[in-house]
Write an enzyme that holds these catalytic residues in place. Structure first.
Site, PDB file in Angstrom:
ATOM      1  CG  HIS A 134     -14.346  -3.853   5.225  1.00 46.79           C
ATOM      2  ND1 HIS A 134     -14.192  -2.503   5.041  1.00 46.79           N
ATOM      3  CD2 HIS A 134     -14.168  -4.073   6.546  1.00 46.79           C
ATOM      4  CE1 HIS A 134     -13.919  -1.928   6.202  1.00 46.79           C
ATOM      5  NE2 HIS A 134     -13.903  -2.855   7.131  1.00 46.79           N
ATOM      6  CE  LYS A 176      -3.829  -2.315   0.025  1.00 45.49           C
ATOM      7  NZ  LYS A 176      -3.241  -3.580  -0.424  1.00 45.49           N
ATOM      8  CG  ASN A 230      -8.658  -4.609  -6.048  1.00 45.68           C
ATOM      9  OD1 ASN A 230      -7.894  -4.749  -5.092  1.00 45.68           O
ATOM     10  ND2 ASN A 230      -9.904  -4.252  -5.889  1.00 45.68           N
ATOM     11  CG  LEU A 264     -11.701  10.100   3.824  1.00 42.79           C
ATOM     12  CD1 LEU A 264     -11.736   9.770   2.342  1.00 42.79           C
ATOM     13  CD2 LEU A 264     -11.559  11.599   4.021  1.00 42.79           C
ATOM     14  NE  ARG A 305      -8.617  -9.094  -6.832  1.00 40.55           N
ATOM     15  CZ  ARG A 305      -9.806  -8.566  -6.593  1.00 40.55           C
ATOM     16  NH1 ARG A 305     -10.744  -8.595  -7.517  1.00 40.55           N
ATOM     17  NH2 ARG A 305     -10.070  -7.971  -5.433  1.00 40.55           N
TER      18      ARG A 305
END
Lengths: 463, 142
Positions: free
Chosen positions: A249, A129, A303, A217, A305
């Site tokens: 999620h 990340k 992502n 946020l 993929r």
């Protein structure tokens, strides 16, 4: 578009047989795309999936291990062995399992096969990340306020970073994802305990204790941008999706385009995503995920993929994303320009899960009967049939119900009719929940954020 | 869910195979009609005891199925072995190699896993087999 580079080693790779290293609806979806492109397919399965219909429909089927995914669908060596034994020239990883494993991408290429996805270096960059954020900042993609470096070990330095960002902040594992390895810190008093807990969680779950910090946020929406790149430096973004309807999620309903976002605002973000793809030498399809709050976009992750929700973008753009992904892996140049990409009408996707609609416990067992809608503007991506036994070993997704109509209101009406016409007997599904959700007024207005579904479920329970 | 007949030799054989495959030493199931105990003893095959009203019909032999431990191409014998090595039926011990899986240039030996009479091959020579595919049948020696 950029001038073709045509300087990559993988620019001209051809294959005629694709091993599909996945299961369920996405295995069936990829198989269909391969057939349409004139490619042979090899299906792999675990013992639990030996009788799956896509296995019977494939040109080759090979069982690679027991039902436990760690010993079958996540077993890189078994998959490579299956490819070797069946003469497959390429491996499509689908989503989940090994689809975002840089090591697997590299192992496939090292075995002389084509990985239908990005190169290992791209997956590694975007899988971390912190390095992903750094790459996005370099490309001008808007990111959540916070440094693009891992958190230092010195307490005072961490406190200073949190003060500069402003509370509430969120602590995240650099190697995390899927909603795991993160903790919200509402105020300074809770900072150090949150860091200690998240660091230990990250160490255990992701093998790295590295953390980073961002502004939290409070009421964002989850917006995605779909990109498509070839191996020659060409790239385009195909549209945007709203995936705010989530529970723990996990996305439940997705739509394209995201409602209520000005085209000029999203256009500049889309172009920044394309620029980022070129900068990291990205190949294949990918999705940039953003939080969207008060008219601003904040990058959260990419992502690398195919996404579960890719069909809503296919319905609005008219582009077959799996075809495009395979063609890119074969070294073909992208056959569209950014100006060719259109967004027509509106599309929704409902994930039909084999689970109890009240307590969400998985519901495995025999499907005794099945009714699926078949009308223009309705698409069902699934692998199930009457007589299919839903396995307890894997994800509960059994079908995706997708609709397309000229406007969002018409698409909602079409989805209501499609859900009413869908019946799965013998097991529990979340169909009752989806039907109720599509009657909700706030949802119909497009008035929701990523917390809306959880709040709506709480209200239903207490009503 | 349909009731499992614990006196059915086929059910017992399936449970026994599952225990061996999972490396589990034993299993006990108690139902209203009886009590089944399977104990897997190393090298000797499984020992089965059943207490209760229903008694298994052991007049039919308890056939054990040898399954492929991974994907590969099945070879009934080593390429250099004489033809009579493939002769069936023949007595085997648990450590005897009853076939191979060919993976490229590698031949993976497949042990019988139990003593008995190798009666039948369930896969054609050079056939592509996957994990768990049945390869051979072994019956207990009378």
């Amino acid at each position: 578009m950029a001038e073709p580079l045509d300087n990559t080693a993988s620019a001209k790779q051809r294959f005629d047989t694709v091993l599909i290293a996945n299961r369920g609806e996405i295995a069936a979806r990829i198989q269909r795309a391969c057939r349409e492109l004139g490619l042979k397919t090899v299906a792999i399965c675990s013992e639990a999936d030996k009788h799956a219909p896509y296995g019977k429909a494939a040109d080759g089927l090979i069982c690679i291990g027991p039902s436990n995914a760690a010993k079958s669908y996540l077993n890189q060596d078994a998959i490579l062995l299956a490819a070797r034994l069946t003469g497959a020239g390429a491996i499509h990883p689908g989503y989940g399992f090994l689809s975002e494993s840089a090591a697997f991408s590299k192992a496939v290429e090292n075995a002389g096969l084509v990985f239908i996805g990005p190169e290992a270096s791209s997956i590694a960059t975007m899988g971390d990340k912190i390095s992903a954020k750094r790459a996005m900042i370099a490309a001008g993609v808007p990111c959540v306020p916070g440094p693009d470096t891992s958190l230092p070990g010195v307490a005072a330095a961490v406190e200073r970073i949190a003060q500069e960002i402003g509370y509430p902040v969120i602590i995240k594992a650099a190697g995390g994802g899927g909603g795991r390895g993160m903790r919200v810190v509402p105020e300074a008093d809770a900072l150090h305990e949150a860091i200690a807990l998240t660091r230990e969680e990250a160490r255990q779950a992701f093998g790295s204790p590295e953390l980073y910090m961002e502004k939290f946020l409070e009421h964002p929406r989850h917006i995605e941008i779909q990109v498509l790149c070839d191996a020659h430096g060409n790239a385009a973004w195909l549209g945007h999706r709203d995936c705010s309807m989530q529970r723990r999620h996990q996305k439940v309903v997705e739509e394209a385009p995201a409602p209520g976002i000005a085209p000029d605002v999203i256009h500049s973000v889309g172009l920044a995503c394309v620029k980022a793809c070129r900068q990291i030498g990205y190949r294949g399809v990918g999705t940039f995920e953003f939080l969207y709050e008060n008219g601003a976009f904040y990058f959260i992750e990419m992502n690398t993929r195919l996404q579960v929700e890719h069909p809503v973008t296919e319905m609005t753009s008219g582009i077959d994303i799996v075809h495009a992904q395979i063609r890119a892996a074969q070294g073909e140049p992208l056959d569209l320009r950014q100006d060719d990409v259109r967004c027509d009408g509106h599309s929704f996707e409902c994930r039909i899960n084999a689970e109890d609609p009240d307590n969400f416990l998985p519901s495995a067992g025999l499907i005794t009967d099945l009714a699926l809608p078949q009308e223009p503007g309705i698409r069902v991506d699934t692998h199930i049939h009457a007589g299919y036994r839903v396995s307890p070993y894997y994800d509960s997704l059994i079908a995706k119900l997708i609709v397309h109509a000229p406007t969002r209101a018409e698409a909602i009406a079409k989805m209501r009719a499609a859900l009413a016409a869908t019946r799965v007997d013998g097991i529990s599904t979340n169909l009752p929940l989806l039907r109720a959700l599509f009657e909700d007024e706030a949802f119909a207005r497009g008035d929701m954020d990523i917390h809306y579904l959880e709040q709506w479920l709480r209200q239903r329970r207490t009503a | 869910m349909s009731a499992i007949d614990l006196s059915d030799p086929a059910t017992i054989a399936v449970l026994t195979d599952a225990l061996i495959a999972a490396g589990v030493d034993g299993l006990e199931i108690t139902k209203a009609g009886g009590h089944l105990r399977i104990v897997v003893s190393k090298g000797e095959g499984a020992r089965v005891s059943l207490i209760g009203n229903a008694q298994p019909d052991f007049s039919a032999p308890l056939v054990a199925i040898v399954k492929a431990p991974m994907a590969g191409r099945f070879c009934a014998s080593h390429p250099s072995a004489p033809a009579e090595a493939e002769h069936l039926p023949r007595a085997v011990s648990d450590k005897d190699v009853i076939g191979f899986l060919r993976i490229g240039f590698v031949l993976l030996p497949i042990p019988a896993g139990r003593s008995g009479l190798l009666t039948r091959r369930l896969t054609e020579p050079d056939a592509l087999v996957g994990f768990g595919d049945p390869l051979c049948e072994i019956e207990p020696l009378q």
